[in-house]
Design a protein around this motif. Structure first.
Motif: not given
Length: 506
Positions: A345-362
């Motif tokens: 669950q923590h890894q899934t949440r980290l993946d979601i946060i990483s995707e959000d960060i990538s989207e925010l960078q774009k």
């Protein structure tokens, strides 16, 4: 006759492996005074879930799926397992005062005394065969007590002793730590563990709410709400619910967790919940300081007091964590599965946060490009606006004499224009810089063989200069052609004159 069961091992990190403490079975004719933190050799009786600390396991308590309470007899073993395991007073009646309340255990002194005598006889002095084989049987019973399973035969006329993992001599024990809940009883949070997958629960969430409402009697003043859904190991799902009760005057309140849990623990209600797939129900409420103190002061059944004290000392955060026993490999496997599930669950949440960060960078890159575009557009619009204002001002001032401030501005502009056009001033420097830039561009183009672009104004200037040169050359060519015609006429006239003279003289 004494037996050494090994020294207890200390705790390390967040878990402590327990071992049977060293000691001897002696003093059978002495009287012992039992303490409140007693250990029972009998198998603890599972009392189900209580109002505050519910659980389904009969070996201690765990905050992973709630507290599990186990009740058993409470006679002591001398001063505790960690201080010698002295079994005394087998011929006397032992009494013990147990604290009353939620965590108290019932007192069964006579049965416990017999169980204690039988256990001591099975481990130290069995009389089953009456020869040297009894010593071998005693060692075998000790091994069974160490691994926490089997039956200890010691007498032909007395049933054997049942060895469980809760007995004090079981080696497969450890102490871990679990987080304490911090919800109030007024929050009304009750946990229901379903033997179903999370996807099934979420797809049938509305039907589940309606079924729970029917379990509560279908009262229209009650509303069942789902606080959260979480996946558990072995295809189980944890559902946290609370019930809101509306009064006739329009106000509403949450039903306390203990009240709702007590209703779920009724026999008929519990049967209906089991039909829905509920395997466990418990409250999610915080512990009072008195309850925490009582839990910490009394080690769970079969846990060495010294190990328990060391676990309390090694607690990394006594405000949020509480030590819990882990008895047997099954409990260790359960905690391992829970930790793996939380890690996923923590890894899934980290993946979601990483995707959000990538989207925010774009989005940031796109926004910066748009800002630069809007700046250029703003500058262009400003220039166009300035041109419009100039034309409007010219039209507004047409027909009027030049005013004093305009004349002053004109003089300043003429002065600036004169300074720019002066050969030794800015004009010469600008021409020099322009020549250097052209030379650099020329050499750079030759070296790198790269194309370069010329400014539009400079290009028009070059075109005008070349056009003038071409016109001059064309004019010069026309003059040369006219001169050639004139020379031809002169030569033709000279030739005619020579012929005519020749005829006269002949």
């Amino acid at each position: 006759m004494a037996f050494n069961f090994g020294a207890p091992s200390g705790t390390s990190g967040t878990s402590a492996a327990t071992a049977a403490p060293a000691g001897g079975f002696g003093g059978f004719g002495t009287t012992t005074t039992t303490s409140g933190s007693a250990f029972s050799f009998s198998a603890p009786t599972n009392t189900g879930s209580t109002g505050l600390l519910g659980g389904t396991q009969n070996k201690g308590f765990g905050f992973g799926t709630g507290f599990g309470t186990s009740t058993g007899t409470g006679t002591g073993l001398g001063t505790g397992l960690g201080t010698g395991l002295g079994f005394g007073g087998f011929n006397t009646q032992q009494t013990q005062q147990q604290p009353s309340g939620l965590f108290s255990q019932p007192t069964q002194a006579p049965a416990q005394s017999n169980q204690l005598i039988n256990t001591a006889s099975a481990l130290s002095a069995p009389t089953l065969l009456g020869d040297e084989r009894d010593a071998i049987l005693a060692k075998w019973n000790q091994l069974q007590a160490f691994w926490g399973t089997g039956k200890g035969y010691f007498n032909n006329n007395i049933p054997p002793v049942e060895f469980t993992q809760e007995n004090p001599f079981c080696r497969f024990k450890a102490v871990g730590y679990s987080c304490m809940p911090n919800n109030k009883d007024e929050d009304g949070l009750v946990v229901l563990v379903f033997n179903k997958k999370e996807t099934d629960i979420r797809s049938q969430q509305q039907q589940l709410v309606e079924s729970l409402h029917k379990v509560l009697g279908g009262n229209q003043t009650l509303t069942v709400n789902v606080e959260g859904i979480k996946t558990l190991p072995d295809d189980q799902t944890e559902v946290v619910i609370y019930v809101v009760e509306r009064s006739p005057n329009g106000t509403s309140r949450r039903v306390p967790a203990t009240t709702l849990f007590a209703h779920f623990e009724q026999a008929n209600i519990k049967t209906q919940l089991q039909q829905l797939g509920v395997t466990l129900s418990m409250t999610r409420t915080e512990l009072s300081p008195a309850q925490i103190k009582q839990l910490l002061q009394h080690p769970p059944a079969g846990v060495d007091p010294i190990i328990w004290e060391q676990a309390k000392v090694d607690n990394p955060d006594s405000e949020k964590l509480i030590p819990v026993p882990m008895v047997g490999f099954k409990e260790l496997l359960r905690r391992l599965k829970v930790q793996d599930q939380m890690t996923k669950q923590h890894q899934t949440r980290l993946d979601i946060i990483s995707e959000d960060i990538s989207e925010l960078q774009k989005n940031q890159t796109t926004t910066m490009a748009k800002i630069a575009q809007y700046k250029r557009k703003l500058m262009d619009l400003s220039h166009r606006t300035l041109q419009v204002l100039i034309k409007q001002e010219i039209q507004r001032k047409s027909g009027y004499a030049i005013q004093a401030d305009e004349e002053q501005l004109r003089v300043q502009l003429d002065t600036i224009q004169g300074e720019l056009n002066a050969p030794t001033q800015f004009k010469g420097r600008l021409n020099e810089l322009m020549s250097q830039i052209r030379m650099q561009n020329h050499f750079g183009a030759v070296k790198s063989e790269e194309r370069y672009y010329i400014d539009a104004d400079l290009l028009r200037e070059i075109k005008q200069h070349l056009k003038q040169q071409q016109e001059g050359l064309s004019h010069l060519i026309s003059i040369i052609k006219d001169d050639l015609e004139d020379i031809k006429l002169v030569e033709h006239g000279l030739n005619e004159t020579i012929h005519s003279r020749g005829g006269v003289f002949s």
